[in-house]
Design a protein around this motif. Structure first.
Motif, mmCIF file in Angstrom:
data_model
loop_
_atom_site.group_PDB
_atom_site.id
_atom_site.type_symbol
_atom_site.label_atom_id
_atom_site.label_comp_id
_atom_site.label_asym_id
_atom_site.label_seq_id
_atom_site.Cartn_x
_atom_site.Cartn_y
_atom_site.Cartn_z
ATOM 1 N N LEU A 60 0.832 -1.208 0.000
ATOM 2 C CA LEU A 60 0.000 0.000 0.000
ATOM 3 C C LEU A 60 0.869 1.262 0.000
ATOM 4 N N THR A 61 1.896 1.261 0.836
ATOM 5 C CA THR A 61 2.725 2.476 0.929
ATOM 6 C C THR A 61 3.544 2.704 -0.350
ATOM 7 N N ALA A 62 3.767 1.616 -1.106
ATOM 8 C CA ALA A 62 4.567 1.750 -2.342
ATOM 9 C C ALA A 62 3.698 2.116 -3.542
ATOM 10 N N HIS A 63 2.380 2.075 -3.392
ATOM 11 C CA HIS A 63 1.509 2.269 -4.561
ATOM 12 C C HIS A 63 1.591 3.712 -5.068
ATOM 13 N N PRO A 64 1.835 3.882 -6.368
ATOM 14 C CA PRO A 64 2.041 5.255 -6.878
ATOM 15 C C PRO A 64 0.797 6.142 -6.826
ATOM 16 N N LEU A 65 -0.396 5.560 -6.725
ATOM 17 C CA LEU A 65 -1.602 6.399 -6.677
ATOM 18 C C LEU A 65 -1.974 6.813 -5.251
ATOM 19 N N VAL A 66 -1.167 6.404 -4.282
ATOM 20 C CA VAL A 66 -1.399 6.865 -2.901
ATOM 21 C C VAL A 66 -0.691 8.203 -2.727
ATOM 22 N N GLY A 120 7.708 2.350 11.176
ATOM 23 C CA GLY A 120 7.539 3.739 10.735
ATOM 24 C C GLY A 120 8.695 4.199 9.855
ATOM 25 N N LYS A 121 9.909 3.733 10.197
ATOM 26 C CA LYS A 121 11.072 4.120 9.376
ATOM 27 C C LYS A 121 10.928 3.548 7.961
ATOM 28 N N LYS A 122 10.432 2.298 7.880
ATOM 29 C CA LYS A 122 10.251 1.697 6.548
ATOM 30 C C LYS A 122 9.179 2.450 5.760
ATOM 31 N N VAL A 123 8.121 2.835 6.465
ATOM 32 C CA VAL A 123 7.038 3.569 5.809
ATOM 33 C C VAL A 123 7.565 4.892 5.257
ATOM 34 N N MET A 124 8.392 5.562 6.042
ATOM 35 C CA MET A 124 8.918 6.853 5.604
ATOM 36 C C MET A 124 9.824 6.684 4.386
ATOM 37 N N GLN A 125 10.602 5.605 4.382
ATOM 38 C CA GLN A 125 11.455 5.341 3.215
ATOM 39 C C GLN A 125 10.604 5.089 1.978
ATOM 40 N N THR A 138 2.122 11.048 7.948
ATOM 41 C CA THR A 138 1.932 11.275 9.371
ATOM 42 C C THR A 138 2.333 9.968 10.042
ATOM 43 N N LEU A 139 3.220 10.047 11.028
ATOM 44 C CA LEU A 139 3.702 8.836 11.688
ATOM 45 C C LEU A 139 3.445 8.942 13.192
ATOM 46 N N GLU A 140 2.640 8.035 13.709
ATOM 47 C CA GLU A 140 2.397 7.953 15.158
ATOM 48 C C GLU A 140 3.074 6.689 15.643
ATOM 49 N N LEU A 180 7.404 13.760 19.654
ATOM 50 C CA LEU A 180 8.673 14.303 19.196
ATOM 51 C C LEU A 180 9.637 13.134 18.932
ATOM 52 N N GLY A 181 10.709 13.438 18.237
ATOM 53 C CA GLY A 181 11.769 12.448 18.038
ATOM 54 C C GLY A 181 11.261 11.154 17.429
ATOM 55 N N LEU A 182 11.675 10.018 18.011
ATOM 56 C CA LEU A 182 11.309 8.718 17.454
ATOM 57 C C LEU A 182 9.834 8.385 17.654
ATOM 58 N N SER A 183 9.086 9.247 18.335
ATOM 59 C CA SER A 183 7.648 8.989 18.507
ATOM 60 C C SER A 183 6.839 9.404 17.288
ATOM 61 N N GLY A 184 7.476 10.033 16.321
ATOM 62 C CA GLY A 184 6.755 10.250 15.069
ATOM 63 C C GLY A 184 6.834 11.643 14.507
ATOM 64 N N ILE A 185 6.029 11.833 13.470
ATOM 65 C CA ILE A 185 6.011 13.103 12.734
ATOM 66 C C ILE A 185 4.561 13.482 12.487
ATOM 67 N N GLY A 186 4.217 14.735 12.756
ATOM 68 C CA GLY A 186 2.863 15.211 12.489
ATOM 69 C C GLY A 186 1.968 15.032 13.709
ATOM 70 N N ARG A 187 0.726 15.481 13.566
ATOM 71 C CA ARG A 187 -0.250 15.407 14.659
ATOM 72 C C ARG A 187 -1.559 14.859 14.146
ATOM 73 N N GLU A 188 -2.221 14.077 14.996
ATOM 74 C CA GLU A 188 -3.583 13.649 14.699
ATOM 75 C C GLU A 188 -4.538 14.399 15.615
#
Ligand code: NAD
Length: 504
Positions: free
Chosen positions: A239-245, A257-262, A272-274, A476-484
């Motif tokens: 899903l994360t690799a799909h070009p239409l996402v 989360g690190k793999k998802v970001m890559q 957004t990473l929680e 913050l930090g390794l807990s993620g990026i962005g806010r929900e």
């Protein structure tokens, strides 16, 4: 003793000899079954009753072609959905909130079956999910959230405008610890913004999301606006690799989360990473000890400690350390661990045998490295077959012991003493995570200083871990990026755009 809730009916499941089989995907409103889904087959994983260890059903897994079909369905539905007004979308979100509320008994029962959550915790999850849809329904009526804004410029020959537009197709990936909740935190703002979505639940707890998808369908959303694909990390990766996402909102471990970001970097998908946490609860010398113990028990052992926000590092001022530990021991020994139907149950099982084995292995490693167990709770015969583990408290681990440094994600809390506020803040901040923190103190001024000096996305002062849809969540930090949650949660599914025009 309450009766054991029966497995609630889910329209999309089919019966099999060893329990239900959930479809590999739900695309444009229709469940999709794979031809070769058999019990125990490679493309299906068991769903357990965490309190008995029994297999109650199977989750069929999607393959690459189903993931592609789900994303394409979301992509096809996007133009019409994005063109609806926020008020129209808000009406549908309100309807979903009402339907969740009306289906409370069934949703609660399913969570108790699958995760073994005590009734009160299962019920809180349903309330939280309904409140989240309700909140974003309200935000859809708030002009500030959607209407274009004129900007004051130092040039009167042009006008400037700021506006927001739905990002596009959102891939939503959630873990197993609060399945309904983490899902609602993503679906509600994504739909409010005008995004279409493909959700991938955790394969361990997907029945709850199947029920939620049925509710969303019943609310009358156009086909293709909400789609589901099921399976483990490999399905998430497709899903994360799909070009239409266009956007990925992921909740899970920091490692995933690190793999998802890559994967997101390939097409510059919005993320957004929680992620994980290793949060602190600080008990100052002036704290009400009874309250501190209540907050420590809740912060470390709610959901059997399987919380990203677990305050599993408890820091207690030297002056009250002995008093706190005595009261904490009494409270921990009194925690009734058991299946949801047990009288006075306060803590349920872990989600599966593998998760319990993982937690137990971490405890063994920590003890071998020098940590010592100060006290623990107990399990009775009702816990014989499920994935239960007694709550456990480690006293004064060294600061490099893995039980102090690493996320355990189980009912294990560490306690350490401190002498000064500076020392407490240094110890609390000595982590690469930064999700939440709790401070217990009678001194409001001192507590306020902690609020600014602790590196955490959310600080609770003298309160339990209260969560409101109005208050943003994220670390913050390794807990993620962005806010929900909150307005920022909506903005994370919108692109910020500007236009300049001559005054003509
Ligand atoms: P996990 O990372 O193993 O899995 C989370 C989800 O991601 C699952 O649906 C999984 O199938 C999927 N996944 C796994 N690898 C993937 C990949 N490479 N690409 C795409 N998807 C992938 O985490 P878990 O064990 O299910 O959940 C526990 C973790 O979640 C803990 O670390 C906890 O702190 C974290 N969590 C964080 C929050 C938060 O709000 N910060 C909330 C709940 C849980």
């Amino acid at each position: 003793m309450a009766t054991i809730p029966a497995i609630p009916e889910i329209a999309t499941l089919t019966a099999s000899e060893s329990g239900f089989v959930l479809p590999a995907a739900t695309i444009a409103g229709a469940p999709v079954r794979t031809q070769d889904t058999r019990d125990g087959a490679q493309n299906a994983t068991p769903i357990f009753n965490a309190s008995t260890g029994a297999t109650i059903g199977w989750q069929a897994h999607a393959d690459a072609s189903l993931v592609d079909a789900a994303v394409r369905a979301a992509h096809a539905a996007l133009p019409a959905w994005r063109a609806t007004t926020a008020a129209e979308r808000g009406k549908l979100l309100k309807k979903i909130a009402e339907l969740i509320d009306a289906d409370r008994a069934r949703l609660t029962a399913m969570q108790m079956q699958v995760s073994g959550k005590p009734p009160i915790e299962a019920d809180i999850d349903v309330s939280d999910a309904a409140a989240t849809f309700d909140y974003y329904a309200g935000l859809c009526l708030d002009a500030h959230a959607f209407a274009p804004e004129a900007l004051a410029l130092p040039d009167d020959t042009v006008t400037g405008e700021r506006f927001y537009e739905a990002v596009g197709v959102a891939a939503l990936i959630v873990p197993w610890n609060f399945p309904m909740v983490t899902t609602a935190w993503k679906i509600a703002p994504a739909l409010a913004a005008g995004c279409t979505v493909v959700l991938k639940p955790s394969e361990f707890t997907s029945p709850v999301e199947h029920m939620l998808a049925e509710i969303i369908n019943e609310a009358g959303l156009p086909d293709g606006v909400v789609n589901l694909v099921n399976g483990g990390g490999e399905v998430g990766a497709l899903l994360t690799a799909h070009p239409l996402v266009d956007k990925i909102s992921f909740t899970g471990s920091t490692a995933s989360g690190k793999k998802v970001m890559q994967a997101a970097a390939q097409d510059m998908k919005r993320v957004t990473l929680e992620l994980g946490g290793k949060s602190a609860l600080i008990v100052r010398a002036d704290a009400d000890i009874e309250r501190a113990v209540t907050l420590a028990v809740g912060g470390a052992f709610t959901n059997a400690g399987q919380m990203c926000s677990a305050t599993a590092r408890i820091l207690v001022h030297d002056d009250v350390y002995r008093k706190f530990m005595a009261a904490f021991e009494t409270a921990v020994r009194a925690i009734v661990v058991g299946p949801p139907q047990s009288a006075n149950v306060a803590m349920g099982p872990l989600v599966c045998a593998a998760q319990r084995a993982r937690v137990q292995a971490l405890v063994e490693q920590g003890v071998q490295a020098g940590a010592s167990v100060a006290f623990s709770g107990s399990l009775d015969h009702a816990c014989a077959d499920g994935f239960f583990m007694a709550p456990m408290v480690i006293a004064e681990p060294s600061v490099d012991n893995l039980l102090w440094t690493d996320e355990v994600f189980g009912p294990v809390a560490c306690v350490k003493s401190f002498r000064t506020d500076e020392e407490a803040i240094t110890l609390a901040n000595d982590t690469r995570y930064g999700l939440v923190a709790t401070v217990v103190s009678a001194d409001r001024e001192a507590a306020r200083r902690y609020k600014t000096q602790l590196r955490a996305g959310l600080v609770w002062i003298n309160t339990p871990q209260l969560i409101f849809p109005q208050i943003c969540w994220g670390g913050l930090g390794l807990s993620g990026i962005g806010r929900e949650l909150g307005l920022a949660g909506l903005r994370s599914y919108q692109e910020l755009r500007h236009a300049l025009a001559d005054v003509g």
